[in-house]
Design a protein around this motif. Structure first.
Motif, mmCIF file in Angstrom:
data_model
loop_
_atom_site.group_PDB
_atom_site.id
_atom_site.type_symbol
_atom_site.label_atom_id
_atom_site.label_comp_id
_atom_site.label_asym_id
_atom_site.label_seq_id
_atom_site.Cartn_x
_atom_site.Cartn_y
_atom_site.Cartn_z
ATOM 1 N N ALA A 114 0.760 -1.100 0.068
ATOM 2 C CA ALA A 114 0.060 0.080 -0.010
ATOM 3 C C ALA A 114 0.755 1.345 -0.185
ATOM 4 N N GLN A 115 1.957 1.259 0.532
ATOM 5 C CA GLN A 115 2.892 2.420 0.845
ATOM 6 C C GLN A 115 3.648 2.705 -0.682
ATOM 7 N N PHE A 116 4.107 1.421 -0.961
ATOM 8 C CA PHE A 116 4.766 1.495 -2.419
ATOM 9 C C PHE A 116 3.694 2.084 -3.359
ATOM 10 N N TYR A 117 2.753 1.598 -3.426
ATOM 11 C CA TYR A 117 1.481 2.128 -4.506
ATOM 12 C C TYR A 117 1.332 3.639 -4.213
ATOM 13 N N GLN A 118 1.130 4.110 -3.186
ATOM 14 C CA GLN A 118 1.318 5.479 -2.690
ATOM 15 C C GLN A 118 2.460 6.217 -3.130
ATOM 16 N N ASN A 119 3.534 5.552 -3.083
ATOM 17 C CA ASN A 119 4.806 6.232 -3.625
ATOM 18 C C ASN A 119 4.730 6.417 -5.088
ATOM 19 N N TYR A 120 4.270 5.323 -5.859
ATOM 20 C CA TYR A 120 4.214 5.367 -7.232
ATOM 21 C C TYR A 120 3.388 6.465 -7.718
ATOM 22 N N LEU A 121 2.079 6.525 -7.156
ATOM 23 C CA LEU A 121 1.168 7.407 -7.608
ATOM 24 C C LEU A 121 1.868 8.839 -7.398
ATOM 25 N N ALA A 122 2.292 9.232 -6.410
ATOM 26 C CA ALA A 122 2.973 10.397 -5.847
ATOM 27 C C ALA A 122 3.986 10.794 -6.944
ATOM 28 N N ASP A 123 4.730 9.834 -7.271
ATOM 29 C CA ASP A 123 5.983 10.136 -8.538
ATOM 30 C C ASP A 123 5.245 10.285 -9.832
ATOM 31 N N GLN A 124 4.135 9.458 -10.110
ATOM 32 C CA GLN A 124 3.521 9.934 -11.234
ATOM 33 C C GLN A 124 3.018 11.230 -11.580
ATOM 34 N N ALA A 125 2.264 11.751 -10.216
ATOM 35 C CA ALA A 125 1.846 13.099 -10.069
ATOM 36 C C ALA A 125 2.804 14.197 -10.357
ATOM 37 N N GLN A 126 3.921 13.988 -9.670
ATOM 38 C CA GLN A 126 5.005 14.991 -9.521
ATOM 39 C C GLN A 126 5.701 14.926 -10.828
ATOM 40 N N TYR A 127 6.212 13.780 -11.453
ATOM 41 C CA TYR A 127 7.262 13.897 -12.454
ATOM 42 C C TYR A 127 6.623 13.386 -13.670
ATOM 43 N N GLY A 128 5.434 12.556 -13.742
ATOM 44 C CA GLY A 128 4.764 11.949 -14.829
ATOM 45 C C GLY A 128 4.764 12.746 -16.221
ATOM 46 N N ASP A 129 4.589 14.176 -16.136
ATOM 47 C CA ASP A 129 4.267 14.842 -17.341
ATOM 48 C C ASP A 129 5.559 15.578 -17.796
ATOM 49 N N LEU A 130 6.636 15.309 -17.154
ATOM 50 C CA LEU A 130 7.885 16.202 -17.334
ATOM 51 C C LEU A 130 8.423 15.342 -18.828
ATOM 52 N N HIS A 131 8.797 16.145 -20.021
ATOM 53 C CA HIS A 131 9.270 15.314 -20.845
ATOM 54 C C HIS A 131 10.993 15.695 -21.169
ATOM 55 N N THR A 132 11.412 14.627 -20.411
ATOM 56 C CA THR A 132 12.994 14.733 -20.409
ATOM 57 C C THR A 132 13.264 13.554 -19.865
ATOM 58 N N PRO A 133 14.333 12.863 -20.603
ATOM 59 C CA PRO A 133 14.840 11.441 -20.465
ATOM 60 C C PRO A 133 14.853 11.163 -19.015
ATOM 61 N N MET A 134 15.421 11.858 -18.013
ATOM 62 C CA MET A 134 15.404 11.553 -16.641
ATOM 63 C C MET A 134 14.659 12.663 -15.737
ATOM 64 N N ALA A 135 13.127 12.490 -15.775
ATOM 65 C CA ALA A 135 12.375 13.209 -15.031
ATOM 66 C C ALA A 135 12.653 13.270 -13.548
ATOM 67 N N LYS A 136 13.008 12.106 -13.049
ATOM 68 C CA LYS A 136 13.365 12.081 -11.395
ATOM 69 C C LYS A 136 14.510 11.760 -11.388
ATOM 70 N N ALA A 137 15.541 12.886 -10.933
ATOM 71 C CA ALA A 137 16.888 12.447 -10.509
ATOM 72 C C ALA A 137 17.231 11.600 -9.474
ATOM 73 N N PRO A 138 18.212 10.629 -9.832
ATOM 74 C CA PRO A 138 18.563 9.506 -8.966
ATOM 75 C C PRO A 138 19.207 10.121 -7.810
ATOM 76 N N GLN A 139 18.796 9.360 -6.741
ATOM 77 C CA GLN A 139 19.200 9.547 -5.204
ATOM 78 C C GLN A 139 20.116 8.793 -4.747
ATOM 79 N N SER A 140 20.061 7.378 -5.213
ATOM 80 C CA SER A 140 20.843 6.422 -4.974
ATOM 81 C C SER A 140 21.518 5.554 -6.101
ATOM 82 N N ALA A 141 22.442 4.627 -5.655
ATOM 83 C CA ALA A 141 22.887 3.832 -6.615
ATOM 84 C C ALA A 141 22.139 2.514 -6.912
ATOM 85 N N ASN A 142 21.475 2.107 -5.746
ATOM 86 C CA ASN A 142 20.587 0.799 -5.839
ATOM 87 C C ASN A 142 19.239 1.143 -6.580
ATOM 88 N N THR A 143 19.208 1.528 -7.788
ATOM 89 C CA THR A 143 17.948 1.216 -8.626
ATOM 90 C C THR A 143 18.428 0.370 -9.504
#
Length: 222
Positions: A114-143
């Motif tokens: 449930a928490q992951f699902y909310q994290n996903y929806l929040a990322d979509q709302a904040q970054y989903g409409d940004l037209h750039t190759p990397m809309a959300k900058a990485p914050q760690s190496a473990n992606t």
């Protein structure tokens, strides 16, 4: 949202069972491989539809959760060459825009669906409409790279990295669902470096993930 999990555990090369294989497949014969298989996602697809939940975040969550049970899939190394296991990997995936361009997002993995699902929806709302190759900058190496090609039911998909690797995480890609005898089949491709995993480990991953898709009432409920 919980703090981003970047916990690591050092790998002791003196006791690591893959020490010689890691050397062989990185120094003597650098090799990676891809395995593709069809997975039955019928039960999870129906379970989500009954609750008006999206499939993609569930797919990202289930793969990421299975990866927590696969230490071979979580191997990385520092700039000094020291090997380690990350405790979790966070899924990095593409979103498609109306003009058919894509942007890369990632969502923090959380063991609670449930928490992951909310994290996903929040990322979509904040970054989903940004037209750039990397809309959300990485914050760690473990992606790790995970995605889907929902227009094609492929039999094989092989990404081709063109830079040296500091991580040995899998690259995972899903394809278009097809319905066969009232069962929804989804092709899934796993590409990984032979230094950290063999065919057995990838087969175990497919087995665990199929079990997860067969039992959403266990895997998607706390």
């Amino acid at each position: 949202m919980n703090p981003l999990n970047t916990t690591t555990t050092p790998i002791d090369p003196a006791t690591w069972s893959r020490r010689e294989y890691f050397y062989y497949f990185t120094k003597m014969m650098p090799t990676g491989f891809t395995v593709s298989a069809d997975l039955d996602v019928t039960v999870t697809k129906d379970w989500l539809a009954a609750r008006d939940l999206k499939f993609n975040p569930a797919y990202l969550y289930l793969v990421s959760r299975v990866i927590t049970e696969m230490p071979e899939f979580r191997v990385s190394r520092t700039d000094d060459g020291e090997l380690m296991h990350y405790e979790v990997l966070h899924p990095s995936y593409s979103v498609m825009h109306t003009d058919h361009t894509i942007s890369s997002l990632w969502t923090a993995y959380d063991a609670n669906f449930a928490q992951f699902y909310q994290n996903y929806l929040a990322d979509q709302a904040q970054y989903g409409d940004l037209h750039t190759p990397m809309a959300k900058a990485p914050q760690s190496a473990n992606t790790y790279m995970i995605g889907s090609i929902p227009w094609t039911h492929f039999t094989s998909y092989t990404p081709l990295p063109f830079t040296p690797l500091n991580t040995f995480f899998p690259v995972i890609q899903a394809g278009k669902f097809i319905n066969e005898s009232d069962h929804w089949q989804m092709p899934l491709s796993v590409t990984i470096h032979h230094a950290v995993a063999d065919g057995y480990q990838v087969s175990q991953f497919f087995t665990k993930l199929q079990n997860a898709f067969d039992h959403p009432e266990i895997w998607l409920v706390d």
